[in-house]
Design a protein around this motif. Sequence first.
Motif, PDB file in Angstrom:
ATOM      1  N   MET A 189       0.850  -1.185   0.000  1.00  0.00           N
ATOM      2  CA  MET A 189       0.000   0.000   0.000  1.00  0.00           C
ATOM      3  C   MET A 189       0.888   1.238   0.000  1.00  0.00           C
ATOM      4  O   MET A 189       1.834   1.355   0.763  1.00  0.00           O
ATOM      5  CB  MET A 189      -0.899  -0.006   1.225  1.00  0.00           C
ATOM      6  N   ALA A 190       0.579   2.185  -0.860  1.00  0.00           N
ATOM      7  CA  ALA A 190       1.369   3.406  -0.973  1.00  0.00           C
ATOM      8  C   ALA A 190       1.149   4.304   0.240  1.00  0.00           C
ATOM      9  O   ALA A 190       0.052   4.399   0.768  1.00  0.00           O
ATOM     10  CB  ALA A 190       0.977   4.152  -2.248  1.00  0.00           C
ATOM     11  N   ARG A 191       2.232   4.932   0.670  1.00  0.00           N
ATOM     12  CA  ARG A 191       2.140   5.887   1.777  1.00  0.00           C
ATOM     13  C   ARG A 191       1.810   7.254   1.206  1.00  0.00           C
ATOM     14  O   ARG A 191       2.277   7.615   0.139  1.00  0.00           O
ATOM     15  CB  ARG A 191       3.477   5.965   2.505  1.00  0.00           C
ATOM     16  N   GLU A 192       1.017   8.001   1.927  1.00  0.00           N
ATOM     17  CA  GLU A 192       0.738   9.371   1.516  1.00  0.00           C
ATOM     18  C   GLU A 192       1.843  10.264   2.056  1.00  0.00           C
ATOM     19  O   GLU A 192       2.040  10.361   3.265  1.00  0.00           O
ATOM     20  CB  GLU A 192      -0.629   9.817   2.026  1.00  0.00           C
ATOM     21  N   LEU A 193       2.583  10.859   1.157  1.00  0.00           N
ATOM     22  CA  LEU A 193       3.684  11.743   1.530  1.00  0.00           C
ATOM     23  C   LEU A 193       3.421  13.125   0.975  1.00  0.00           C
ATOM     24  O   LEU A 193       2.899  13.289  -0.129  1.00  0.00           O
ATOM     25  CB  LEU A 193       5.007  11.200   0.965  1.00  0.00           C
ATOM     26  N   ARG A 194       3.831  14.121   1.724  1.00  0.00           N
ATOM     27  CA  ARG A 194       3.612  15.514   1.330  1.00  0.00           C
ATOM     28  C   ARG A 194       4.967  16.189   1.218  1.00  0.00           C
ATOM     29  O   ARG A 194       5.786  16.129   2.134  1.00  0.00           O
ATOM     30  CB  ARG A 194       2.763  16.201   2.410  1.00  0.00           C
ATOM     31  N   ALA A 195       5.203  16.822   0.090  1.00  0.00           N
ATOM     32  CA  ALA A 195       6.392  17.653  -0.080  1.00  0.00           C
ATOM     33  C   ALA A 195       5.996  19.085   0.225  1.00  0.00           C
ATOM     34  O   ALA A 195       4.891  19.526  -0.110  1.00  0.00           O
ATOM     35  CB  ALA A 195       6.921  17.554  -1.506  1.00  0.00           C
ATOM     36  N   GLN A 196       6.900  19.800   0.881  1.00  0.00           N
ATOM     37  CA  GLN A 196       6.633  21.199   1.204  1.00  0.00           C
ATOM     38  C   GLN A 196       7.814  22.050   0.769  1.00  0.00           C
ATOM     39  O   GLN A 196       8.968  21.628   0.850  1.00  0.00           O
ATOM     40  CB  GLN A 196       6.376  21.361   2.702  1.00  0.00           C
ATOM     41  N   LEU A 197       7.498  23.242   0.311  1.00  0.00           N
ATOM     42  CA  LEU A 197       8.487  24.210  -0.128  1.00  0.00           C
ATOM     43  C   LEU A 197       8.309  25.450   0.730  1.00  0.00           C
ATOM     44  O   LEU A 197       7.201  25.983   0.835  1.00  0.00           O
ATOM     45  CB  LEU A 197       8.255  24.560  -1.604  1.00  0.00           C
ATOM     46  N   SER A 198       9.387  25.889   1.367  1.00  0.00           N
ATOM     47  CA  SER A 198       9.293  27.069   2.224  1.00  0.00           C
ATOM     48  C   SER A 198      10.573  27.886   2.124  1.00  0.00           C
ATOM     49  O   SER A 198      11.618  27.384   1.721  1.00  0.00           O
ATOM     50  CB  SER A 198       9.027  26.684   3.683  1.00  0.00           C
ATOM     51  N   GLY A 255      14.409  11.227  -4.673  1.00  0.00           N
ATOM     52  CA  GLY A 255      13.792   9.915  -4.838  1.00  0.00           C
ATOM     53  C   GLY A 255      12.278   9.933  -4.897  1.00  0.00           C
ATOM     54  O   GLY A 255      11.635   8.913  -4.641  1.00  0.00           O
ATOM     55  N   PHE A 256      11.694  11.078  -5.257  1.00  0.00           N
ATOM     56  CA  PHE A 256      10.243  11.221  -5.286  1.00  0.00           C
ATOM     57  C   PHE A 256       9.785  11.841  -6.599  1.00  0.00           C
ATOM     58  O   PHE A 256      10.564  12.442  -7.324  1.00  0.00           O
ATOM     59  CB  PHE A 256       9.766  12.117  -4.131  1.00  0.00           C
ATOM     60  N   VAL A 257       8.503  11.679  -6.877  1.00  0.00           N
ATOM     61  CA  VAL A 257       7.855  12.337  -8.008  1.00  0.00           C
ATOM     62  C   VAL A 257       6.519  12.883  -7.524  1.00  0.00           C
ATOM     63  O   VAL A 257       5.927  12.354  -6.575  1.00  0.00           O
ATOM     64  CB  VAL A 257       7.618  11.377  -9.197  1.00  0.00           C
ATOM     65  N   GLN A 258       6.069  13.935  -8.170  1.00  0.00           N
ATOM     66  CA  GLN A 258       4.768  14.490  -7.817  1.00  0.00           C
ATOM     67  C   GLN A 258       3.697  13.457  -8.166  1.00  0.00           C
ATOM     68  O   GLN A 258       3.750  12.823  -9.226  1.00  0.00           O
ATOM     69  CB  GLN A 258       4.538  15.799  -8.577  1.00  0.00           C
ATOM     70  N   ALA A 259       2.750  13.261  -7.272  1.00  0.00           N
ATOM     71  CA  ALA A 259       1.688  12.275  -7.485  1.00  0.00           C
ATOM     72  C   ALA A 259       0.818  12.690  -8.664  1.00  0.00           C
ATOM     73  O   ALA A 259       0.643  13.886  -8.930  1.00  0.00           O
ATOM     74  CB  ALA A 259       0.841  12.140  -6.215  1.00  0.00           C
ATOM     75  N   PRO A 260       0.269  11.701  -9.390  1.00  0.00           N
ATOM     76  CA  PRO A 260      -0.625  12.027 -10.501  1.00  0.00           C
ATOM     77  C   PRO A 260      -1.795  12.899 -10.029  1.00  0.00           C
ATOM     78  O   PRO A 260      -2.346  12.672  -8.957  1.00  0.00           O
ATOM     79  CB  PRO A 260      -1.130  10.656 -10.975  1.00  0.00           C
ATOM     80  N   LEU A 261      -2.105  13.887 -10.813  1.00  0.00           N
ATOM     81  CA  LEU A 261      -3.203  14.824 -10.565  1.00  0.00           C
ATOM     82  C   LEU A 261      -2.975  15.762  -9.382  1.00  0.00           C
ATOM     83  O   LEU A 261      -3.824  16.596  -9.080  1.00  0.00           O
ATOM     84  CB  LEU A 261      -4.545  14.101 -10.396  1.00  0.00           C
ATOM     85  N   ALA A 262      -1.836  15.628  -8.696  1.00  0.00           N
ATOM     86  CA  ALA A 262      -1.546  16.529  -7.567  1.00  0.00           C
ATOM     87  C   ALA A 262      -1.110  17.889  -8.103  1.00  0.00           C
ATOM     88  O   ALA A 262      -0.452  17.980  -9.133  1.00  0.00           O
ATOM     89  CB  ALA A 262      -0.458  15.940  -6.686  1.00  0.00           C
ATOM     90  N   GLU A 263      -1.486  18.918  -7.399  1.00  0.00           N
ATOM     91  CA  GLU A 263      -1.101  20.284  -7.760  1.00  0.00           C
ATOM     92  C   GLU A 263      -0.400  20.926  -6.575  1.00  0.00           C
ATOM     93  O   GLU A 263      -0.620  20.545  -5.424  1.00  0.00           O
ATOM     94  CB  GLU A 263      -2.336  21.111  -8.132  1.00  0.00           C
ATOM     95  N   TRP A 264       0.431  21.916  -6.858  1.00  0.00           N
ATOM     96  CA  TRP A 264       1.060  22.682  -5.784  1.00  0.00           C
ATOM     97  C   TRP A 264       0.010  23.620  -5.201  1.00  0.00           C
ATOM     98  O   TRP A 264      -0.684  24.330  -5.927  1.00  0.00           O
ATOM     99  CB  TRP A 264       2.246  23.484  -6.322  1.00  0.00           C
ATOM    100  N   GLU A 265      -0.110  23.608  -3.879  1.00  0.00           N
ATOM    101  CA  GLU A 265      -1.043  24.487  -3.165  1.00  0.00           C
ATOM    102  C   GLU A 265      -0.222  25.481  -2.358  1.00  0.00           C
ATOM    103  O   GLU A 265       0.700  25.094  -1.638  1.00  0.00           O
ATOM    104  CB  GLU A 265      -1.934  23.660  -2.237  1.00  0.00           C
ATOM    105  N   TRP A 266      -0.553  26.754  -2.456  1.00  0.00           N
ATOM    106  CA  TRP A 266       0.192  27.809  -1.770  1.00  0.00           C
ATOM    107  C   TRP A 266      -0.634  28.360  -0.626  1.00  0.00           C
ATOM    108  O   TRP A 266      -1.824  28.624  -0.766  1.00  0.00           O
ATOM    109  CB  TRP A 266       0.528  28.930  -2.752  1.00  0.00           C
ATOM    110  N   THR A 267       0.024  28.535   0.521  1.00  0.00           N
ATOM    111  CA  THR A 267      -0.607  29.095   1.709  1.00  0.00           C
ATOM    112  C   THR A 267       0.230  30.272   2.184  1.00  0.00           C
ATOM    113  O   THR A 267       1.456  30.223   2.137  1.00  0.00           O
ATOM    114  CB  THR A 267      -0.696  28.032   2.828  1.00  0.00           C
TER     115      THR A 267
END
Length: 95
Positions: A1-10, A54-66
């Motif tokens: 099962m794939a893990r849900e991972l979040r990349a963050q840019l700050s 070692g990662f790629v952006q998930a399919p259909l995922a978009e960058w969200e800015w806060t």
Amino acid sequence: MARELRAQLSMSQTGWRLYVVVRGSVDPWPEHSFGPGGSVPTFTERAQALKALGFVQAPLAEWEWTEFSTDPADPASPVWLLASTWVDSQEEAAA
């Protein structure tokens, strides 16, 4: 099962940095520094940094800015930007 991972840019004191949040891990999170400079890394630069980690952006995922205020009591205070997106490990994406 794939893990849900979040990349963050700050933005940090040394420039923009990208890191992957690996919940439940005691190891340091994978991180890439873009070095000094005020320009936001481009989509291509972010993709290349993710690949190097070692990662790629998930399919259909978009960058969200806060946007966060450095002083919530002062609407004129500088803001801090945080971007995030869902990512997959390269191994999971290739499977």
